[in-house]
Design a protein around this motif. Sequence first.
Motif, PDB file in Angstrom:
ATOM      1  N   THR A   4       0.718  -1.393  -0.167  1.00  0.00           N
ATOM      2  CA  THR A   4      -0.027  -0.294   0.270  1.00  0.00           C
ATOM      3  C   THR A   4       0.793   1.168  -0.188  1.00  0.00           C
ATOM      4  N   HIS A   5       2.461   1.731   0.921  1.00  0.00           N
ATOM      5  CA  HIS A   5       2.905   2.586   1.009  1.00  0.00           C
ATOM      6  C   HIS A   5       3.356   2.704  -0.471  1.00  0.00           C
ATOM      7  N   ALA A   6       4.274   1.917  -1.222  1.00  0.00           N
ATOM      8  CA  ALA A   6       4.652   1.170  -2.437  1.00  0.00           C
ATOM      9  C   ALA A   6       3.538   2.395  -3.101  1.00  0.00           C
ATOM     10  N   PRO A  38      11.164   2.967   4.038  1.00  0.00           N
ATOM     11  CA  PRO A  38      11.369   2.967   5.541  1.00  0.00           C
ATOM     12  C   PRO A  38      11.058   2.553   6.231  1.00  0.00           C
ATOM     13  N   ASP A  39      10.248   1.380   5.002  1.00  0.00           N
ATOM     14  CA  ASP A  39      10.070  -0.432   6.323  1.00  0.00           C
ATOM     15  C   ASP A  39      11.341  -1.477   5.460  1.00  0.00           C
ATOM     16  N   LEU A  40      12.028  -0.831   5.432  1.00  0.00           N
ATOM     17  CA  LEU A  40      13.026  -1.870   5.545  1.00  0.00           C
ATOM     18  C   LEU A  40      14.056  -1.708   6.866  1.00  0.00           C
ATOM     19  N   GLY A  45      14.696  -2.238  15.295  1.00  0.00           N
ATOM     20  CA  GLY A  45      14.141  -0.517  15.033  1.00  0.00           C
ATOM     21  C   GLY A  45      12.978  -0.394  14.445  1.00  0.00           C
ATOM     22  N   HIS A  46      12.095  -1.175  14.097  1.00  0.00           N
ATOM     23  CA  HIS A  46      11.150  -0.504  12.905  1.00  0.00           C
ATOM     24  C   HIS A  46       9.530   0.391  13.307  1.00  0.00           C
ATOM     25  N   ARG A  47       9.537   0.910  12.415  1.00  0.00           N
ATOM     26  CA  ARG A  47       8.904   1.651  12.770  1.00  0.00           C
ATOM     27  C   ARG A  47       9.896   3.048  13.547  1.00  0.00           C
ATOM     28  N   ARG A  48      10.925   3.025  13.418  1.00  0.00           N
ATOM     29  CA  ARG A  48      11.558   4.490  14.838  1.00  0.00           C
ATOM     30  C   ARG A  48      12.739   4.494  13.462  1.00  0.00           C
ATOM     31  N   LEU A  50      14.413   4.106  10.479  1.00  0.00           N
ATOM     32  CA  LEU A  50      14.351   4.572   9.529  1.00  0.00           C
ATOM     33  C   LEU A  50      12.943   5.460   8.791  1.00  0.00           C
ATOM     34  N   HIS A  51      12.224   5.306  10.186  1.00  0.00           N
ATOM     35  CA  HIS A  51      11.221   6.337   9.973  1.00  0.00           C
ATOM     36  C   HIS A  51      11.013   7.606  11.006  1.00  0.00           C
ATOM     37  N   PHE A  52      10.643   8.886   9.904  1.00  0.00           N
ATOM     38  CA  PHE A  52      10.650  10.292  10.166  1.00  0.00           C
ATOM     39  C   PHE A  52       9.669  10.606   9.645  1.00  0.00           C
ATOM     40  N   LEU A  87       5.593  10.675   2.763  1.00  0.00           N
ATOM     41  CA  LEU A  87       3.429   9.987   3.099  1.00  0.00           C
ATOM     42  C   LEU A  87       3.954   8.605   3.545  1.00  0.00           C
ATOM     43  N   HIS A  88       4.675   7.845   3.525  1.00  0.00           N
ATOM     44  CA  HIS A  88       4.765   6.308   4.360  1.00  0.00           C
ATOM     45  C   HIS A  88       4.954   7.094   5.667  1.00  0.00           C
ATOM     46  N   ALA A  89       5.274   7.566   6.404  1.00  0.00           N
ATOM     47  CA  ALA A  89       6.215   7.509   7.807  1.00  0.00           C
ATOM     48  C   ALA A  89       5.274   8.727   8.365  1.00  0.00           C
ATOM     49  N   SER A  91       1.774   8.436   7.118  1.00  0.00           N
ATOM     50  CA  SER A  91       0.232   7.351   7.176  1.00  0.00           C
ATOM     51  C   SER A  91       0.357   6.336   8.706  1.00  0.00           C
ATOM     52  N   ASP A  92       1.290   5.751   8.639  1.00  0.00           N
ATOM     53  CA  ASP A  92       1.989   5.082   9.820  1.00  0.00           C
ATOM     54  C   ASP A  92       0.757   4.620  10.951  1.00  0.00           C
ATOM     55  N   VAL A  93       0.876   6.391  10.682  1.00  0.00           N
ATOM     56  CA  VAL A  93      -0.015   7.526  12.013  1.00  0.00           C
ATOM     57  C   VAL A  93      -1.455   6.605  11.688  1.00  0.00           C
TER      58      VAL A  93
HETATM   59 ZN   LIG Z   1       6.054   2.035   8.146  1.00  0.00          ZN
END
Ligand SMILES: [Zn+2]
Length: 199
Positions: A4-6, A38-40, A45-48, A50-52, A87-89, A91-93
Amino acid sequence: MATTHAMAGLAVAALATLAAPEHAPVLAAAGLAGGLFPDLDLYAGHRRTLHFPVYYAVAAAAAVPVAALAPGAWTLAAAVFLAAAALHAASDVLGGGLELEPWRETSERAVYSHFHGRWLPPRRFVRYDGSPEDVVVAVGLGVPAALAFEPTVQRVVGAALLVSVGYAVVRRRLPRLVTWLVGFAPTAVRSRLPERFLD
Ligand SMILES: [Zn+2]
């Protein structure tokens, strides 16, 4: 979910093709890559890591005018990549929390904001990754975005949407499978797995 992020990243790229149609292939690649990037951090440390949610947006806000003033393959790709990652980081919210079974709604961690110095809580508009509404969003973004590109990109979208449907079908069975597999893993491996895989 990642696909979905892609698709959201590809939608950003599709908008950019309105300004620079001659760079469509590189924009598609940048959008898909930025949407996934970001999901790499899935296992570190998922969602932290590489998520900014704030800093990607700041970087994109700087990159977009540069691309507008000096439109070339690299400046446009950088702007689209950063906008897609932002948008990815952010919209994870809108999804579920960081837990193995997010439909239980026990986690109050959606995505970490380095700017705020804390975890942002999940809004659960999309209850969990791989939920039916997640597939609807992926299709709703992916299909119109694909129309802006040539058949190669459209085939990538078709494959991504098939993967999305397959993932949604098995999603609620995955935690038991993961827990079962982790049970066989040697201690050395288990100690390196993210906490959510162990409870
Ligand atoms: Zn994510």
